[in-house]
Scaffold this active site. Sequence first.
Site, short mmCIF file in Angstrom:
data_model
loop_
_atom_site.label_atom_id
_atom_site.label_comp_id
_atom_site.label_asym_id
_atom_site.label_seq_id
_atom_site.Cartn_x
_atom_site.Cartn_y
_atom_site.Cartn_z
N GLU A 1 -2.22 -5.24 -3.64
CA GLU A 1 -1.23 -4.50 -2.86
C GLU A 1 -0.18 -5.43 -2.27
OE1 GLU A 1 -3.81 -0.61 -1.41
OE2 GLU A 1 -3.64 -2.33 -0.06
N ASP B 1 0.83 -1.20 0.00
CA ASP B 1 0.00 0.00 0.00
C ASP B 1 0.87 1.26 0.00
OD1 ASP B 1 -2.61 1.48 0.52
OD2 ASP B 1 -1.50 2.00 2.34
#
Length: 229
Positions: free
Chosen positions: A125, A54
């Site tokens: 992610e 992320d």
Amino acid sequence: MTQLKPETRAWLNATGFAVHSEAPWLEALTHGSFNGGANAASEADYQRLEFLGDRVLGLSVAAWLYRAGDAPEGRLSQRLNALVSGATCARIARNVALPDHIRLGKQAREDGGADSDNILGDVMEALIGASFIEHGYEATRDVIYSLWAEELSGDSGKAKHPKSALQEWAAGNRRAMPNYEVIDRSGPDHAASFTVQVSIHGVGTAAGIASSKSAAEKRAAKAFLEEFG
């Protein structure tokens, strides 16, 4: 020792995630529900790599936006939030056929986990995190720019969605509301192509092509405004 399936390893390499050590990629693709039988306790899930990925995704996209123009901070933040959102990550995950390779428990899969925006976004992610572990920032950034190319060059996060803009244009010009119709769908499910035509009675029509119905509608609306707006 658990290993990647040959088809999953080939898919990762073809998608741009070059596999050296298999461990981070197995972890990135493993949901917490996955039951590895006798070795279940040793199966790490994707959460830690998702946390890392992320941040890498956010930095990569922020750097791209900074170099792409001179928009003020507020608009940059708006676009960044849209481009790194879970929905965008999930959309890209579907575009590259990620659902076929997620390691889910039987119940989670039956409950539709392989098509969950939350799970798909998290795993995407996590794969970025695994790439960072294996290859570092620059190589991972380049993979992100390749996978996000359509999103980065599109309208994600811009002030007004083309469909909203077209609806406002129609109302302001005392025209009927836009009508959207899928006029063609081609390709396999994991790489489908949709052609959507938008029409306003008494004005004209325009079409858009994209990998999802919503994206094709957006492109059709944008094309209509460019031609008739």
